[in-house]
Design a protein around this motif. Structure first.
Motif, PDB file in Angstrom:
ATOM      1  N   MET A 164       0.861  -1.173   0.000  1.00 29.37           N
ATOM      2  CA  MET A 164       0.000   0.000   0.000  1.00 29.37           C
ATOM      3  C   MET A 164       0.897   1.222   0.000  1.00 29.37           C
ATOM      4  SD  MET A 164      -1.957   2.542   1.715  1.00 29.37           S
ATOM      5  CE  MET A 164      -1.029   2.491   3.193  1.00 29.37           C
ATOM      6  N   MET A 205      -2.186   0.725   6.424  1.00 26.82           N
ATOM      7  CA  MET A 205      -3.559   0.675   5.912  1.00 26.82           C
ATOM      8  C   MET A 205      -4.553   1.114   6.983  1.00 26.82           C
ATOM      9  SD  MET A 205      -3.438  -2.658   3.455  1.00 26.82           S
ATOM     10  CE  MET A 205      -5.102  -2.603   2.818  1.00 26.82           C
ATOM     11  N   TYR A 249      -5.369  -2.537  -1.523  1.00 27.37           N
ATOM     12  CA  TYR A 249      -3.930  -2.412  -1.695  1.00 27.37           C
ATOM     13  C   TYR A 249      -3.658  -1.476  -2.868  1.00 27.37           C
ATOM     14  CZ  TYR A 249      -4.326  -6.758   0.904  1.00 27.37           C
ATOM     15  OH  TYR A 249      -4.652  -7.686   1.822  1.00 27.37           O
TER      16      TYR A 249
END
Ligand SMILES: Nc1ncnc2c1ncn2[C@@H]1O[C@H](COP(=O)(O)OP(=O)(O)OP(=O)(O)O)[C@@H](O)[C@H]1O
Ligand SMILES: [Mg+2]
Lengths: 230, 390
Positions: free
Chosen positions: B101, B200, B208
């Motif tokens: 990410m 995240m 992602y």
């Protein structure tokens, strides 16, 4: 008199100034023998340098014929003429015209760069020429490290290094003191007498002219008289 | 044996006019310096981004997105990709995949009020394994499940100067810098890495950005690409990791190249005019000398060539000085925004033999352009006129 090296017939030269034609030489007839030493005198603007330049092949006539050693040099292509000069004419100028960035040796070597001579052969020729003019110990001097008289002697060495038949000199002593002028004139005498060079010299100075075998007078583009031979 | 004026005669005439030669050469050298610097920049950028990643890793991003930052991949897409053929497997038979990410974070540059967009990459232990070129050089790696981050060596130097022990705020959290990694001057050195799951959470992301997939062997890429093509519902683009980053450098490198060449051409006109003025002066000062050479039997061609050589030598001298100055620019590191990814990239200037050669040829060419007309003029003079000049 031996056979004529320079044979001039009805030679004329006209310059142009704008649209205005300026006649400088008006039908010159002249024979100069092989091995002669000629002085060319006359008032300023009479065309002495012009005639000398035509003989030396650095200017083109407007009319008439000009044979040198049997060659009609006016008919030569530019590059042929350059090669002809390199092989046949030695130049001595009033202001020496040495290359300021080259030393005496290199200045004398300059005309040899146009020949097929090897480096070693060139060196031999240059050393001989500089010895002839009495400057064997000044080879690595630049022009600005030499007196006027010495510079003119280097220039004479440059003129004779290719062993030309003809040497032209335009007021070679014009910028020199009396002593240096005499040295230069002595040298020209030797070139004429010992090496058999044909010399044509323009001069204002009667003392210089007296050194020549033949004296020519030019006035307003016309040949006046021919002095007697010694 | 070559007949004509010697190169030493030509060179000495340049040296004889020391001041003029130096000033003219300095002007030309400046142009050469600018030109070389620009080429070195483009080269450095290509080297940095082109040297990022591994040939056997594949970057998977959403179809149509140009960068990892723009891309989003769902957990569903990630699961499907794991089933594709050609993937390398780990010790327990699981595919080697790192779900990553990326976010852009504003960080202040040192000694300046401006902010830069720095890539923060949330990665995984597998992701770290898959980038063996990134080695911890200070401190230690981040711990999974913590608010720890490691910074690339480019972030540790120069404009940012991040250090082990620093605390940085982003994503509504404080992050502790626990290590510095060095990825051999590649693009990763301009990034900050931390734990993917933690990032995240901090940024409240469900998706992602990219998947980094290990290939079973270097030949498996085609099989993978075919499989992806057969499942259009996947809606992803794949590229080898090396190619992915190389492509990111192209636009900026080309931009720098075009801008640099434009500036160089404009400057070079000035330098060429300078060379021309110098060479015209050289011809004017040596008119009688030229007449003398011609009288002695040197042809027009010899004269043209001598003056052209003089101008080329001037260009060569300028080129060498400009190049020496430019060589020092290799010590400079540039930190700037890659317009293609809007993220910061840190790179050094690189001087290659090809650049050196190009730049010298360019400089000699400037000399030729500046010297051509004066050389031609010198050869056009009539001998008697030239001899009469003082
Ligand atoms: N290239 C030229 N264009 C126009 N006129 C010229 C050119 N060369 C020479 N002249 C003119 O031709 C005439 C003769 O010049 P030249 O140089 O032959 O004279 P000179 O006898 O050598 O004079 P000085 O003793 O002053 O050197 C002069 O009036 C000169 O102005
Ligand atoms: Mg005269």
């Amino acid at each position: 008199m031996t056979e004529a090296l320079i044979s001039i017939h009805n030679l004329s030269k006209t310059y142009r100034r704008g649209n205005q034609p300026v006649p400088v030489l008006l039908g010159i007839d002249l024979q100069i023998a092989q091995g002669d030493y000629v002085s060319l005198m006359g008032p300023s603007g009479s065309g002495k340098s012009t005639l000398l330049n035509l003989i030396a092949g650095i200017d083109k006539p407007s009319g008439g014929t000009l044979l040198i050693g049997g060659v009609d040099i006016a008919a030569l292509e530019e590059d042929e003429l350059a090669a002809w000069r390199a092989g046949n004419v030695g130049f001595v100028f009033q202001f020496y015209n040495l290359m300021p960035v080259l030393d005496a040796f290199e200045n004398v070597e300059l005309p040899l760069l146009l020949t097929h001579l090897s480096k070693a052969e060139r060196r031999e020729h240059v050393e001989m020429a500089l010895a002839m003019v009495g400057l064997p110990d000044r080879m690595d001097h630049r022009p600005n490290e030499l007196s006027g008289g010495q510079q003119q002697r280097v220039a004479i060495a440059r003129a004779l290094v290719t062993d030309p038949t003809l040497i032209v000199a335009d007021e070679p002593t014009g910028d020199l003191d009396r002593k240096s002028a005499d040295d230069v004139l002595d040298l020209l005498d030797r070139l004429n007498r010992e090496l058999g060079k044909t010399i044509v010299m323009v001069t204002h100075d009667p003392r210089c002219a007296a050194r020549a075998r033949t004296r020519i007078h030019l006035e307003k583009g016309v040949l006046l008289s021919r002095g007697a031979e010694h | 044996m070559k007949k004509g004026l010697s190169l030493s005669y030509v060179a000495r005439n340049l040296v004889a006019r020391k001041l003029t030669t130096i000033l003219t050469a300095a002007g030309m050298a400046l142009v050469v310096f600018v030109f070389a610097t620009v080429l070195m920049m483009a080269e450095g950028l290509r080297h940095t981004l082109g040297g990022t990643g591994s040939y056997n890793n594949v970057v998977v991003i959403r179809q149509g997105s140009q960068t990892e930052v723009q891309s989003t991949l769902t957990r569903e897409q990630a699961r499907l990709i794991e089933t594709l053929p050609g993937l390398a497997t780990g010790a327990h038979g699981e595919p080697r995949i790192s779900r990553e990410m990326l976010v852009l974070v504003n960080l202040p540059r040192k000694n300046s009020t401006s902010l830069a967009n720095v890539i923060v990459r949330g990665t995984t232990p597998t992701g770290l394994e898959m980038r063996p070129q990134a080695r911890i050089v200070q401190g230690r790696a981040f711990r999974a499940g913590s608010s720890e981050i490691v910074v690339g060596s480019g972030m540790a130097r120069g404009s940012f100067g991040l250090r082990v022990g620093d605390r940085i705020a982003f994503g509504l959290r404080q992050w502790n810098v626990v290590g510095v990694f060095d990825a051999g001057g590649s693009g990763f050195d301009s990034e900050i890495w931390g734990d993917g799951e933690q990032l995240m959470q901090a940024f409240r992301r469900q998706a992602y950005s990219s998947l980094i997939v290990g290939l079973r062997d270097s030949g498996s890429f085609e099989a993978l690409a075919e499989a992806v093509a057969r499942q259009p519902q996947l809606k992803v683009d794949i590229k080898r990791e090396t190619q992915f980053y190389a492509d990111q450098s192209e636009n900026l490198a080309n931009f720098i190249g075009v801008l640099g060449k434009t500036i160089t051409i404009v400057f070079s006109i000035g330098a060429i005019i300078g060379a021309m003025i110098t060479m015209y002066a050289s011809v004017a000062n040596r008119t009688r000398e030229i007449g003398t050479l011609r009288a002695l039997g040197f042809r027009r061609g010899n004269i043209v060539w001598a003056f052209l050589q003089e101008a080329m030598l001037l260009g060569l001298a300028a080129g060498l000085s400009g190049l020496v100055a430019a060589a020092f620019m290799q010590l400079v590191e540039i930190s700037t925004t890659n317009l293609q990814t809007f993220s910061e990239v840190v790179f050094s200037l690189i001087l290659t033999p090809q650049i050196a050669l190009d730049v010298l040829l360019f400089s000699v060419f400037m000399g030729v352009l500046g010297g051509a007309l004066p050389a031609f003029r010198a050869s056009r003079l009539e001998i008697v006129d030239a001899l009469r000049s003082v």
